[in-house]
Design an enzyme around this catalytic site. Structure first.
Site, mmCIF file in Angstrom:
data_model
loop_
_atom_site.group_PDB
_atom_site.id
_atom_site.type_symbol
_atom_site.label_atom_id
_atom_site.label_comp_id
_atom_site.label_asym_id
_atom_site.label_seq_id
_atom_site.Cartn_x
_atom_site.Cartn_y
_atom_site.Cartn_z
ATOM 1 C CG ASP A 206 -91.088 -23.398 31.783
ATOM 2 O OD1 ASP A 206 -90.775 -22.389 32.450
ATOM 3 O OD2 ASP A 206 -91.260 -24.519 32.296
ATOM 4 C CD GLU A 450 -84.204 -24.961 34.791
ATOM 5 O OE1 GLU A 450 -84.563 -24.726 33.627
ATOM 6 O OE2 GLU A 450 -84.720 -25.854 35.496
#
Length: 617
Positions: A206, A450
């Site tokens: 992101d 992640e």
């Protein structure tokens, strides 16, 4: 998503144009000394993006063989910077493919005529894949957008009556399932909606995929017999500081080495000879984190002097390396620095600013460090890639502790766990450790953020990757940052510290802050019961719109962000008494993301707002 009009396959093709050069030698930061000089190449470079359908026109026409202006129009491009936001051509902002940089450099006469001088071209960062020519001759290739690489160009600049040289760098920002970070190309084949050959670059992270020459480019010199690398580890024996050193030399096997350790007053406190040894420092001053000691971040200077005899006469080289004496250790419920419990009270960051993109900028960097210390922060994670070397140097200088993270973000596809991906990831960790191993501020390596660590191949992948990193540097713990379920995570058994990201009452249970304490406490208890390892809350937080107020709080109001942080802090303040060893808020400052309607992050970079809006200690 970055977009392109045509030829996606051709965009990817040049990534295999040649193999990136194997790791060779050390990667000491270029410091001036009595035997070494630097010539900065920052400033305006000639620039062109290859907008041809197949993105290969530059190679087909061999743009590197002649000055770039002779093959077509060029733009002025500042270096360091990302190319995306500097101009007014909208095609550049999301461009995918090859871009070309060029700079004519005037060289000092002694560099071109003294054959006892070695001239090296160093590129601090080129995102993502780079090919380099000097005077039309191929000198280097490198894969990866966040670490330095260099080439010895002595023979090219000393081959005749030259007073200048032309440096050409081609950079491709395409991301594939096997790059770090990974990405995919999506072909839009419906010609009723998209032009022929239309594609988009998709990513699973992101932040915006800025590209270009992001960090300083320079030429530097050494003698032909030179200090190539230095490895430092430190320890304590009661009040005596121990500095273990190993010096690597290139150019000859016959040389002498003298090593001296100086304190901040310039006084010699220990000395030795030879390529390997231990310096003992009675009543040593330790390197302490900011706010952990009244005199934090104490740095000694390790001075290494090389002398050698050659047929042409004596040769000498001199290099000075800052050294902080400190220890790091991990127990089942503590993170220890110099034998005392340390609590990570800090932030996650990005190298990101308006116009510059990810381009290195000294005023911005110093402002960020002033804000960090004003906040009372003692640490940050280099989310989600290695930061500039100058950032690490300021961390050493100011006592800001670093979790040093690789660009292993967005590893969510099965093909990103292939042997090809693993081999590249191992090489990236080698480069990262080689660059940052001597920084006292770096206390832990993070190999990924992640990842889909619940996928079957993840166990072997992270077991191998973490073991390799420990072999490279046995002196520091290794982790990766997870957002997987504690029962499903196949990589967690191999880390030294559990780093967990969670966004309770933000990405789910929207608006229900009353569940945060229960859910967060349950998270910690399950992870600790399973692994008996210290835990860091490596991301938490909520987005807010500066100036938006609502009481009772609603999402995106300043009151909601404040209330959410308070709920987290109530649990963190309890669990830090047991086994939680840190909290890193997301995020220190605004950053650019891809344009979308998703609420994960703002779609535009606004301004470097007061970090007080994001962080309360």
């Amino acid at each position: 998503m970055a977009r392109g009009p045509a030829g996606a396959a051709a965009v990817l093709g040049p990534l295999l144009w040649g193999c990136a050069l194997a790791l060779q030698g050390g990667m000491l930061y270029p410091r001036e000394s009595p035997s070494r000089e630097r010539k900065e190449l920052d400033g305006l470079w000639s620039f062109r993006a290859d907008f041809s359908d197949n993105r290969r026109q530059g190679f087909e026409q061999q743009w590197y063989r002649t000055p770039l202006r002779e093959s077509g129009p060029t733009l002025d491009m500042p270096v360091p910077s990302s190319f995306n936001d500097v101009g007014q051509d909208g095609r550049l902002r999301g461009f995918v493919g090859w871009v070309w940089y060029e700079r004519e450099v005037t060289l000092p006469q002694r560099w071109t005529q003294d054959l006892g001088t070695r001239v090296v071209l160093r590129i601090g960062s080129a995102h993502y894949y780079a090919i380099v020519w000097v005077n039309g001759v191929h000198v280097a290739e490198h894969e990866g957008g966040h670490l330095p690489f260099e080439a010895d160009v002595s023979k090219l600049v000393q081959s005749g009556p030259l007073s200048s040289c032309r440096i050409t760098i081609a950079i491709n920002n395409t991301l594939t399932p096997h790059t770090l970070p990974p990405g995919t190309i999506l072909y839009q084949k419906d010609t009723s909606k998209y032009p022929k050959g239309y594609f988009v670059q998709n990513t699973h992270f992101d932040f915006f995929n800025y590209a270009g020459l992001h960090r300083p480019v320079l030429l530097y010199t050494t003698p032909t017999i030179y200090i190539d690398d230095i490895t430092i580890t430190t320890g304590m024996d009661q009040n005596t500081g121990l500095v273990n050193y190993k010096v690597f030399v290139q150019g000859s096997e016959h040389f002498q080495l003298e090593v001296r350790l100086l304190d901040e007053e310039g006084k010699v406190v220990a000395q030795g000879t030879g390529g390997q040894g231990q310096l003992q420092v009675p009543s040593a001053y330790l390197w302490w984190p900011y706010l952990m000691h009244e005199h934090p971040a104490y740095l000694y200077s390790l001075e290494v002097r090389l002398t050698a005899q050659t047929a042409a006469g004596p040769v000498s080289d001199f290099y000075a390396l800052p050294v902080g004496i400190r220890t790091v250790a991990v127990t089942e419920n503590q993170f220890l620095i110099n034998g005392k419990p340390f609590y990570f009270h800090g932030v996650n960051k990005h190298e990101d600013a308006d116009i510059r993109g990810k381009g290195f900028d000294w005023p911005l960097l110093v402002k960020d460090f002033n804000l960090l210390r004003w906040l009372g922060a003692n640490s940050f994670r280099t989310s989600h890639y290695p930061y500039a070397e100058e950032v690490m140097q300021l961390c050493d200088r100011y006592g800001i502790v670093v979790i040093d993270e690789s660009p292993g973000v967005g590893i969510v596809l099965t093909q990103s766990y292939s042997n090809v991906s693993l081999q590249h990831h191992l090489e990236v960790m080698e480069e990262l450790v080689r660059r940052d191993k001597n920084h006292p501020a770096v206390v832990m390596w993070s190999v990924a953020n992640e990842p889909a660590s619940y996928l079957k191949p993840a166990g072997y992948y992270f077991k191998t990757l973490i073991a390799h990193t420990k072999d490279l540097d046995p002196s520091r713990p290794v982790t990766f940052v997870t957002n997987s379920n504690y029962e499903a995570d196949l990589g967690a058994p191999y880390v030294d510290v559990i780093c967990v990201n969670s966004y309770y009452s933000w990405y789910h249970d929207y608006g229900h802050m009353e569940v945060i304490q229960l859910q967060l406490a349950t998270q910690f208890e399950k992870w600790y019961r399973t692994y008996q390892k210290p835990i860091i809350q490596s991301e938490y937080g909520a987005e807010t719109i500066a100036g938006f107020h609502q009481d009772p709080p609603l999402m995106f109001s300043e009151e909601y962000q404040k209330g959410l942080l308070e709920q987290y802090h109530l649990v963190l303040d309890q669990k830090r008494k047991e086994y939680v060893v840190g909290e890193l808020i997301w995020n220190f400052a605004d950053f650019m993301t891809d344009q979308s309607l998703a609420d994960q992050a703002p779609a535009v970079w606004t301004h470097r707002k007061s970090a007080q809006e994001d962080f309360e200690i």
